[in-house]
Write an enzyme that holds these catalytic residues in place. Structure first.
Site, PDB file in Angstrom:
ATOM      1  N   SER A  65      16.335 -60.859  33.455  1.00 28.07           N
ATOM      2  CA  SER A  65      16.313 -61.607  35.457  1.00 28.07           C
ATOM      3  C   SER A  65      15.457 -62.193  35.453  1.00 28.07           C
ATOM      4  O   SER A  65      13.850 -62.683  35.421  1.00 28.07           O
ATOM      5  CB  SER A  65      17.427 -61.146  36.253  1.00 28.07           C
ATOM      6  N   GLU A 370      25.047 -64.531  47.683  1.00 27.73           N
ATOM      7  CA  GLU A 370      24.799 -64.182  48.200  1.00 27.73           C
ATOM      8  C   GLU A 370      23.748 -64.043  48.982  1.00 27.73           C
ATOM      9  O   GLU A 370      23.129 -65.268  48.299  1.00 27.73           O
ATOM     10  CB  GLU A 370      23.829 -62.430  47.064  1.00 27.73           C
ATOM     11  N   ALA A 371      22.172 -63.670  50.090  1.00 23.62           N
ATOM     12  CA  ALA A 371      21.622 -64.006  50.214  1.00 23.62           C
ATOM     13  C   ALA A 371      20.376 -64.176  50.048  1.00 23.62           C
ATOM     14  O   ALA A 371      19.139 -65.195  49.605  1.00 23.62           O
ATOM     15  CB  ALA A 371      21.311 -63.042  51.487  1.00 23.62           C
ATOM     16  N   ASN A 372      19.992 -63.432  48.752  1.00 22.87           N
ATOM     17  CA  ASN A 372      19.233 -63.736  47.694  1.00 22.87           C
ATOM     18  C   ASN A 372      19.276 -65.127  46.519  1.00 22.87           C
ATOM     19  O   ASN A 372      18.769 -65.439  45.989  1.00 22.87           O
ATOM     20  CB  ASN A 372      18.974 -62.364  47.027  1.00 22.87           C
ATOM     21  N   ARG A 498      21.629 -48.675  51.851  1.00 20.21           N
ATOM     22  CA  ARG A 498      22.554 -48.584  51.011  1.00 20.21           C
ATOM     23  C   ARG A 498      22.156 -48.151  50.081  1.00 20.21           C
ATOM     24  O   ARG A 498      19.982 -48.752  49.320  1.00 20.21           O
ATOM     25  CB  ARG A 498      23.389 -49.444  50.641  1.00 20.21           C
ATOM     26  N   PRO A 499      21.977 -47.097  49.125  1.00 19.97           N
ATOM     27  CA  PRO A 499      21.298 -47.329  47.256  1.00 19.97           C
ATOM     28  C   PRO A 499      20.991 -47.951  46.488  1.00 19.97           C
ATOM     29  O   PRO A 499      22.029 -49.567  46.557  1.00 19.97           O
ATOM     30  CB  PRO A 499      22.081 -45.845  46.800  1.00 19.97           C
ATOM     31  N   THR A 502      19.880 -50.930  40.956  1.00 20.54           N
ATOM     32  CA  THR A 502      19.283 -51.451  39.770  1.00 20.54           C
ATOM     33  C   THR A 502      17.072 -50.803  39.584  1.00 20.54           C
ATOM     34  O   THR A 502      17.305 -50.772  38.878  1.00 20.54           O
ATOM     35  CB  THR A 502      18.564 -53.379  40.265  1.00 20.54           C
ATOM     36  N   ARG A 507      17.034 -49.079  49.956  1.00 21.87           N
ATOM     37  CA  ARG A 507      17.067 -49.954  49.989  1.00 21.87           C
ATOM     38  C   ARG A 507      17.495 -50.111  52.158  1.00 21.87           C
ATOM     39  O   ARG A 507      18.294 -49.689  52.184  1.00 21.87           O
ATOM     40  CB  ARG A 507      17.433 -51.120  49.900  1.00 21.87           C
TER      41      ARG A 507
HETATM   42  C1  16G Z   1      21.879 -57.248  40.332  1.00 24.06           C
HETATM   43  C2  16G Z   1      22.841 -58.277  40.798  1.00 24.06           C
HETATM   44  C3  16G Z   1      22.931 -59.376  42.077  1.00 24.06           C
HETATM   45  C4  16G Z   1      22.838 -58.078  43.084  1.00 24.06           C
HETATM   46  C5  16G Z   1      21.127 -57.141  42.543  1.00 24.06           C
HETATM   47  C6  16G Z   1      21.497 -55.962  43.489  1.00 24.06           C
HETATM   48  C7  16G Z   1      24.345 -59.415  39.502  1.00 24.06           C
HETATM   49  C8  16G Z   1      24.545 -60.692  38.195  1.00 24.06           C
HETATM   50  N1  16G Z   1      23.513 -59.255  39.484  1.00 24.06           N
HETATM   51  O1  16G Z   1      20.933 -58.001  40.516  1.00 24.06           O
HETATM   52  O2  16G Z   1      24.367 -59.618  42.182  1.00 24.06           O
HETATM   53  O3  16G Z   1      21.671 -59.055  44.441  1.00 24.06           O
HETATM   54  O4  16G Z   1      21.668 -57.246  41.534  1.00 24.06           O
HETATM   55  O5  16G Z   1      20.317 -54.736  43.691  1.00 24.06           O
HETATM   56  O6  16G Z   1      25.533 -58.659  39.385  1.00 24.06           O
HETATM   57  P1  16G Z   1      20.204 -53.903  43.929  1.00 24.06           P
HETATM   58  O7  16G Z   1      20.879 -52.705  43.908  1.00 24.06           O
HETATM   59  O8  16G Z   1      18.881 -53.667  43.243  1.00 24.06           O
HETATM   60  O9  16G Z   1      20.138 -54.448  45.479  1.00 24.06           O
HETATM   61 MG    MG Z   2      18.779 -63.572  37.796  1.00 18.59          MG
END
Ligand code: 16G
Ligand code: MG
Length: 543
Positions: A65, A370-372, A498-499, A502, A507
């Site tokens: 991604s 999502e805001a993103n 929140r943890p 990814t 965060r």
């Molecule tokens: C992933 C998720 C996205 C979420 C992001 C949060 C999918 C397809 N993608 O990219 O929805 O906003 O993780 O990341 O589910 P974080 O947990 O590191 O904040």
């Molecule tokens: Mg993507």
């Protein structure tokens, strides 16, 4: 004997070459590409089992991604086009981490526990993004699929949402559309053109945009759309694959840094669009006369779309329940606008597409973002039926009929399987055209509260647990109480931690009325987390 069936799976080329634990996270496995080969091989095996379990085709996408080029990843797409069922995430994690010597027994265990009929034929549809490591990982996945005699449909370079789309089309015998890339482009392009009609501009809307494709696979899809839509929408393409993937460009960069991506000519009041490396996120932005950067993110798209559907429903006379799903990251300004002005029910769920998608299914028309910038709209089958029946109703006024037909048509513009940056972009363009709006008009609907996100490094991020859609902390004890005390000092203040799912970090999100205070609020909360959750390395800072 089930174990005989798995006799061919041991392959020294794809033995497990490192001991590190790897987890199927929010969006599949994602890490440095050079430690992923055996994981891809094993996910090829698992995709065959999943296909047999569901008696339908399964998708396998190779992408990381919005991550930079050295990373890669893989996610499986379930038979109805949605993310892999949660209970199979654990199965995927176990299979990826098992010792080579236990591989056969693990596969026997999975097929027995899941009651899989191994005689059922399996089909795996594969797609990949443009990363240099993707072909090697593709080879590994293919080897896994072939070791279990699975049938492969290799789509080559595709966006993640295109693969989701083709999985659904394949499993519904074409009822959702033709299961090919050409089918995807022509379905979306045809309906976009027919809704737009002959007037390609309208009021303040001009049919021209500048698209930052993150140097990813979305650039290939955007070029196809340029071809299909050349008479109705002028798409100027930047970061078209000739530069480094996601490097200072793309939707994630623009959203987080709140600044222009590389290589985009800075023109005033022009509609800019950024998508991410696999084209499942989209944000809009523009530069005003004073050179100020304005972001129109997933929240803005969600409110634009929800308001449009609300209007169409009211005009058509259809009584269907419209709802909007957000996460804790949604700006408080957008939530107030949706609840108090639009008066559309709004739900909040934990971060991650699967949670939003599931909640949105509860509404007749569920808009989720999502805001993103990841989001879409989904419609119940009964909703689609109700719209068709309404059009046939002879008692309708012309206005009601036009609105009902528009509803029917616009559904075909939407990729309901998952957030699709390019389909979402065509939807936004359709709505702005219908309203005769430029980006400035669009932005006028409500004001975003100033907000700030920070990252905090801690010894073990899982010590932070949350509830209430991640808006409240349960552990460490006292953390929530202390956050509450800080937030109280700021007008319209809100903060949560929140943890990350990814990255190995916690965060912090903060928003409040005053732009001069928001950094202070975010820093206060970040320092608190650092203190109460065993921070490591340098203390949190604003950079
Ligand atoms: C992933 C998720 C996205 C979420 C992001 C949060 C999918 C397809 N993608 O990219 O929805 O906003 O993780 O990341 O589910 P974080 O947990 O590191 O904040
Ligand atoms: Mg993507």
């Amino acid at each position: 004997m089930k174990s005989n069936y798995f006799n061919n799976v041991v392959n020294s080329e794809y033995s497990r070459k490192n001991d590190g634990h790897i987890e199927y996270g929010t969006a599949g496995f994602r890490t440095k590409s050079d430690i992923l080969e055996h994981v891809l091989y094993r996910m090829g095996l698992l995709a065959v089992l999943r296909s047999k379990a569901k008696k339908a085709a399964i998708g396998l996408m190779i992408t990381a991604s919005h991550n930079l080029e050295p990373d890669n990843g893989i996610k499986l797409i379930d038979s109805a086009g949605e993310m892999l069922e949660v209970s199979w995430e654990m199965i995927a994690t176990n299979l990826a981490n098992t010792l080579d010597s236990d591989l056969i027994s693990m596969l026997v265990h999975i097929s027995t526990k899941e009651n899989i009929d191994l005689s059922v034929p399996a089909t795996v549809i594969i797609g990949r993004d443009t990363r240099k490591s993707s072909p090697i990982l593709l080879k590994a996945a293919l080897a896994g699929i072939k070791a279990l005699n699975g049938h492969v449909i290799d789509l080559g370079l595709v966006t993640t949402p295109q693969l989701h789309y083709i999985v659904v089309c394949t499993n519904t015998d074409g009822a959702y559309g033709d299961p090919t890339l050409q089918g995807y482009y022509s379905k979306l392009a045809a309906v976009f053109k027919s809704i737009r009609g002959t007037e390609i501009n309208n009021g303040k809307y001009i049919s021209e945009l500048q698209l930052d494709a993150a140097n990813g696979v979305g650039a290939i899809a955007a070029r196809e759309f340029q071809r299909y839509l050349k008479d109705v929408l002028d798409i100027k393409l930047f970061n078209d694959g000739s530069g480094d993937l996601n490097h200072m460009c793309g939707a994630d960069y623009v959203k987080v840094q709140q600044t222009l991506p590389l290589n985009i000519p800075s023109e005033k009041s022009v509609r800019y669009v950024s998508i991410d490396g696999d084209a499942d996120r989209v944000v809009y932005f523009y530069i005003d006369g004073n050179n100020k950067f304005h972001l129109l993110d997933g929240d803005r798209i969600a409110t634009l779309v929800a308001a449009y559907f609300k209007e169409l429903l009211e005009t058509s006379g259809l009584s269907l329940q419209l709802g909007l799903v957000q996460t804790a990251y949604a700006n408080g300004g957008s939530t107030d606008y949706i609840s108090n002005i639009l008066k559309v029910p709004v739900a909040c769920v934990p971060t991650g597409v699967k949670h939003l998608h599931k909640k949105a299914l509860e509404f007749d028309i569920g808009v989720y973002f999502e805001a993103n910038g990841h989001g879409t709209v989904i419609f119940k089958n009964t909703t689609k039926e109700a719209i068709k029946n309404q059009i046939k109703n002879e008692m309708l006024s012309t206005t009601q009929r036009v609105a009902s037909s528009k509803l029917r048509d616009v559904i075909d513009l939407i990729n309901e399987t998952v957030g699709d940056a390019l389909s979402d972009m065509l939807l936004v363009e359709t709505i702005l055209h219908a309203k005769g709006w430029n980006v400035i008009e669009w932005e006028k609907s409500y004001n975003d509260l100033p907000n700030k996100q920070l990252k905090v490094r801690v010894k073990d991020r899982n010590i932070i647990t949350t509830t209430n859609a991640e808006r409240h902390c349960l552990t460490p004890v006292c953390l929530q109480e202390e956050i509450d005390k800080i937030v109280l000092k700021y007008s319209r203040g809100r903060a949560f931690v929140r943890p990350s799912g990814t990255e190995d970090i916690v965060r912090v999100y903060a928003e409040c009325e005053s732009s001069s205070d928001v950094n202070k609020l975010a820093m206060e909360v970040a320092s608190l987390v650092y203190r109460l959750a065993d921070g490591v390395g340098p203390e949190p800072s604003l950079s």
